[in-house]
Motif scaffolding. Structure first.
Motif, mmCIF file in Angstrom:
data_model
loop_
_atom_site.group_PDB
_atom_site.id
_atom_site.type_symbol
_atom_site.label_atom_id
_atom_site.label_comp_id
_atom_site.label_asym_id
_atom_site.label_seq_id
_atom_site.Cartn_x
_atom_site.Cartn_y
_atom_site.Cartn_z
ATOM 1 N N THR A 34 0.839 -1.193 0.000
ATOM 2 C CA THR A 34 0.000 0.000 0.000
ATOM 3 C C THR A 34 0.876 1.246 0.000
ATOM 4 N N ASN A 35 0.715 2.041 -1.050
ATOM 5 C CA ASN A 35 1.424 3.327 -1.160
ATOM 6 C C ASN A 35 2.920 3.220 -0.895
ATOM 7 N N ILE A 36 3.541 2.218 -1.528
ATOM 8 C CA ILE A 36 4.977 2.039 -1.341
ATOM 9 C C ILE A 36 5.751 3.105 -2.117
ATOM 10 N N LYS A 37 6.725 3.670 -1.419
ATOM 11 C CA LYS A 37 7.604 4.641 -2.068
ATOM 12 C C LYS A 37 9.046 4.144 -1.921
ATOM 13 N N ASP B 251 3.820 5.711 -4.562
ATOM 14 C CA ASP B 251 2.420 5.321 -4.327
ATOM 15 C C ASP B 251 2.075 4.009 -5.018
ATOM 16 N N SER C 246 0.689 0.536 -5.134
ATOM 17 C CA SER C 246 -0.218 -0.295 -4.341
ATOM 18 C C SER C 246 -0.659 -1.501 -5.150
ATOM 19 N N GLU D 7 8.603 4.477 2.230
ATOM 20 C CA GLU D 7 7.292 4.771 2.843
ATOM 21 C C GLU D 7 6.289 3.746 2.380
ATOM 22 N N GLY D 8 5.167 3.672 3.127
ATOM 23 C CA GLY D 8 4.095 2.764 2.756
ATOM 24 C C GLY D 8 4.106 1.522 3.629
ATOM 25 N N ASP D 9 3.210 0.595 3.314
ATOM 26 C CA ASP D 9 3.093 -0.641 4.094
ATOM 27 C C ASP D 9 3.183 -1.844 3.184
ATOM 28 N N TYR D 10 3.817 -2.871 3.694
ATOM 29 C CA TYR D 10 3.882 -4.124 2.940
ATOM 30 C C TYR D 10 3.586 -5.281 3.889
ATOM 31 N N GLN E 231 4.333 3.635 -10.760
ATOM 32 C CA GLN E 231 2.967 3.396 -10.281
ATOM 33 C C GLN E 231 2.352 2.277 -11.086
#
Ligand code: ADP
Length: 239
Positions: A5-8, A23, A25, A59-62, A217
């Motif tokens: 989710t919204n990985i940077k 971002d 996802s 950044e973001g969640d995995y 993206q």
């Protein structure tokens, strides 16, 4: 199963910052066969490396199998990678001086399985890819397609939940590419989730799901015509 989710991801050198994923996802469910296409430099390999825990992110969640990988130590990441993920690369990455049996044995030794268990896994994996009778051959005695099958056997022997393939047919002629793809389809039907990066839209379309990466993206592609359009539009950019 595998949820980004919204990985940077930014690569930084002294002079330049490259935003490889922005971002990004993607939610991959158990049993999916996802083909990832997109122009070169768009972030496909970076995505696979983050997914495979070879690369961290900014950044973001995995979530991998429900577990957040954020904040895990290098040891925890390595354990998770070894247990859950198998990799296949365009260049096979076999060890030229080891026979097929010993090539498949390398990651199993590393994981500390005993000799009996290793042998069972190796024989079964090589049989699955149709090379059970060639265990004592060296990689150079095989065709490119067969060498990629050995690499697939090496990945399968670890009984991964996810198989991550980066251009697995990129070094093969089209007949061999077809046959490697058919093998991957069989492996997927037997239950392994597969994510495959490929620049070949014909192979991509055979996967159950298609996503297209551009500028870090991802877009879900729902219709075949859409993929052709995206590939054509970005063809000038390369890859
Ligand atoms: P693709 O697989 O779609 O060709 P990549 O994921 O390899 O794209 O690369 C995405 C972007 O990140 C590119 O601009 C590439 O140059 C850059 N990049 C990839 N890996 C590194 C790295 N280790 N250091 C610096 N830049 C990188």
């Amino acid at each position: 199963m595998l949820k980004m989710t919204n990985i940077k991801k930014v690569f930084r050198t002294e002079v330049v910052e490259t935003h490889a994923l922005r971002d990004f996802s993607l939610h991959v469910k158990e049993g999916d066969f996802v083909a990832v296409t997109g122009p070169s430099g768009s972030g496909k390999t970076t995505f696979l490396n983050v997914a495979g825990l070879l690369e961290t992110f900014d950044e973001g969640d995995y979530l991998l199998d429900g577990q957040s990988v954020k904040g895990m130590s290098d040891n925890q990441l390595a354990r998770m990678r070894n247990e859950k993920i198998g990799f296949i690369f365009q260049s096979f990455n076999l060890l030229p001086d080891l026979n097929l049996f010993d090539n498949v044995d390398v990651p199993l030794r590393y994981r500390g399985f005993n000799a009996k268990e290793r042998k069972e896994r190796i024989v079964q994996a090589l049989e699955t890819v149709g090379l059970g009778s060639r265990m004592k051959h060296l990689p150079a005695q095989l065709s490119g397609g067969q060498q990629q099958r050995v690499a697939i056997a090496r990945a399968l022997a670890g009984e991964p939940r996810f198989l991550l393939a980066d251009e697995p047919t990129g070094n093969l002629d089209s007949a061999m590419a077809q046959s490697v793809l058919e093998l991957l389809e069989d492996i997927n039907k037997a239950g392994t989730t597969i994510i495959m990066v490929t620049h070949d839209p014909i192979l991509a379309k055979r996967a159950g799901r298609n996503v297209f990466v551009r500028d870090g993206q991802v877009t879900e592609v729902t219709k075949e015509a859409e993929l052709d359009e995206l590939v054509q539009k970005t063809a000038q950019v390369g890859g």
